[in-house]
Design an enzyme around this catalytic site. Structure first.
Site, short mmCIF file in Angstrom:
data_model
loop_
_atom_site.label_atom_id
_atom_site.label_comp_id
_atom_site.label_asym_id
_atom_site.label_seq_id
_atom_site.Cartn_x
_atom_site.Cartn_y
_atom_site.Cartn_z
N TRP A 101 36.20 -9.49 19.76
CA TRP A 101 35.74 -10.92 19.91
C TRP A 101 37.23 -11.67 19.80
CZ3 TRP A 101 32.02 -10.57 22.75
CH2 TRP A 101 30.82 -9.75 22.21
N ASP A 168 36.36 -18.36 14.68
CA ASP A 168 35.14 -17.85 15.30
C ASP A 168 34.37 -17.49 14.01
OD1 ASP A 168 32.91 -16.50 16.53
OD2 ASP A 168 34.31 -15.28 17.78
N LYS A 192 23.05 -14.91 15.03
CA LYS A 192 23.16 -14.30 13.88
C LYS A 192 22.08 -14.70 12.77
CE LYS A 192 26.77 -12.17 16.17
NZ LYS A 192 26.17 -11.35 17.51
#
Ligand code: PMP
Length: 355
Positions: A101, A168, A192
């Site tokens: 990511w 992030d 999540k």
């Protein structure tokens, strides 16, 4: 009963799912479904306001920061983050590369300016968090990914940076206490610890927005989104509603401090077994182990079929490792009870007995 260890979308609290499903038929006695009423209606505006207020409260968001529920996932956030913070002329940013990511974020930022990757654990298949690096003082910001969902590493201490920090936090936001004031931008896909896929949380320091000299498209412009209170266009009403319910669940649970304690206990339970059981080993540096995603492998693949049968038989779901790491990944997001971790640990113990 299914013990849902999925990496995301992932487990949400049962009571949230129940209330969310009721809202699809009728929202709280309003005579209309949540998803057939105007986003400008009183009930939905109240939901959006409550969702934003809960984020403020749960994370202690300081004055001068905005909380936004936007779209596009964290993947669009990679670009949005860079657009809002990288100078249009001689733009330069520092990035830490700790996994898939962060690499994605680096790729998008490179479209806009110079990107200096100041540290990377790529050569070690991202099995640790780099600690020896110098953050340059002449870049526009430092970007990193707080928890590496795929490789199972997590920053236990955030970098010390003279620059604006952009982070992030998709896979560990609301899992532990943080000091929002250390960051000028935090962003996170909902799916999540916050809710269903479809909305992305942004927390931004308003004072730092609009300083790049760029003309921004409205949907990427965090200052413009703030002015319109996350309703520049039609927001993803269902995802925002379910996020609000999940945040309310977290508040009722005792807030971030209380969930952090349970998350630490869950992590201690699984890593304790990984280290104790001679059949298993962890895949990451011990000091960087993620409390959200525990990655591990069998020492010997001959036990794979037996182990897979054991955990499947016990009702465990979603622990196959990501294809880039293999082995197993137990994702233990906020809504996962510690009893589910115990079920998995018991399956690991059972394999040892049988092997
Ligand atoms: N960042 C992290 C840390 C993630 O775990 C993910 C998705 N698992 C992403 C970014 C991408 O998020 P999205 O699919 O919401 O764009």
């Amino acid at each position: 009963m299914i013990h849902n260890f999925s990496a995301g979308p992932c487990i949400l609290p049962q009571e949230v799912l129940k209330k969310a499903s009721e809202s699809v038929i009728e929202l709280d006695g309003h005579g209309l479904s949540l998803i057939e009423m105007s986003h400008r209606s009183k009930p939905f505006v109240a939901i959006m306001e409550k969702a934003r207020a809960l984020v403020h409260e749960l994370l202690g968001v300081p004055e001068g920061y905005t909380v936004l529920f936007l779209q596009g996932g964290a993947t669009l956030g990679f670009y949005t983050a860079a657009l809002n913070f990288m100078k249009s002329e001689s733009g330069r940013a520092a990035y830490l590369d700790t996994g898939t990511w962060s690499s994605g974020a680096i790729k998008e930022a490179k479209l806009l300016g110079d990107v200096e990757v100041i540290a990377s654990s790529k050569d070690a298949n991202y099995n640790f968090i780099p600690k020896d690096y110098i953050v340059p003082s002449n870049a526009d910001y430092l970007h990193f990914t707080s928890n590496n969902t795929i490789f199972g590493t997590q920053f236990k201490q955030f970098p010390k940076s003279p620059l604006s920090m952009l982070c992030d936090m998709s896979s560990d936001i609301f899992s532990k206490e943080i000091n929002v004031a250390d960051f000028d931008l935090i962003y996170a896909g909902a799916q999540k610890n916050m809710g269903p896929a479809g909305t992305t949380l942004y927390i931004a320091n308003l004072e730092k927005l609009g300083k790049t000299g760029r003309k921004l498209p409205a949907m990427h412009n965090l200052a413009a989104q703030h002015e319109k209170e996350s309703m520049y266009n039609t927001p993803p009403v269902f995802a925002v509603y379910v996020s609000m319910l999940t945040l309310q669940w977290l508040k009722d649970f005792g807030g971030v401090k209380a969930i952090q304690k349970r998350n630490e206990a869950k992590a201690a339970l699984i890593y304790g077994e990984i280290d104790r059981n001679p059949l298993f080993k962890g895949t990451t540096a011990v000091e960087d182990r993620s409390n959200m995603n525990a990655t591990f492998v069998l020492h010997n693949e001959v036990h794979k079929d037996a182990f897979d049968a054991l955990w499947k038989g016990a009702g465990v779901s979603g622990i196959e490792g990501h294809r880039s790491v293999g082995g197993y990944r137990a994702s233990m997001y906020n809504a996962l009870p510690i009893e589910s971790v115990q079920v998995l640990v018991d399956a690991m113990k059972e394999l040892e007995r049988k092997a």
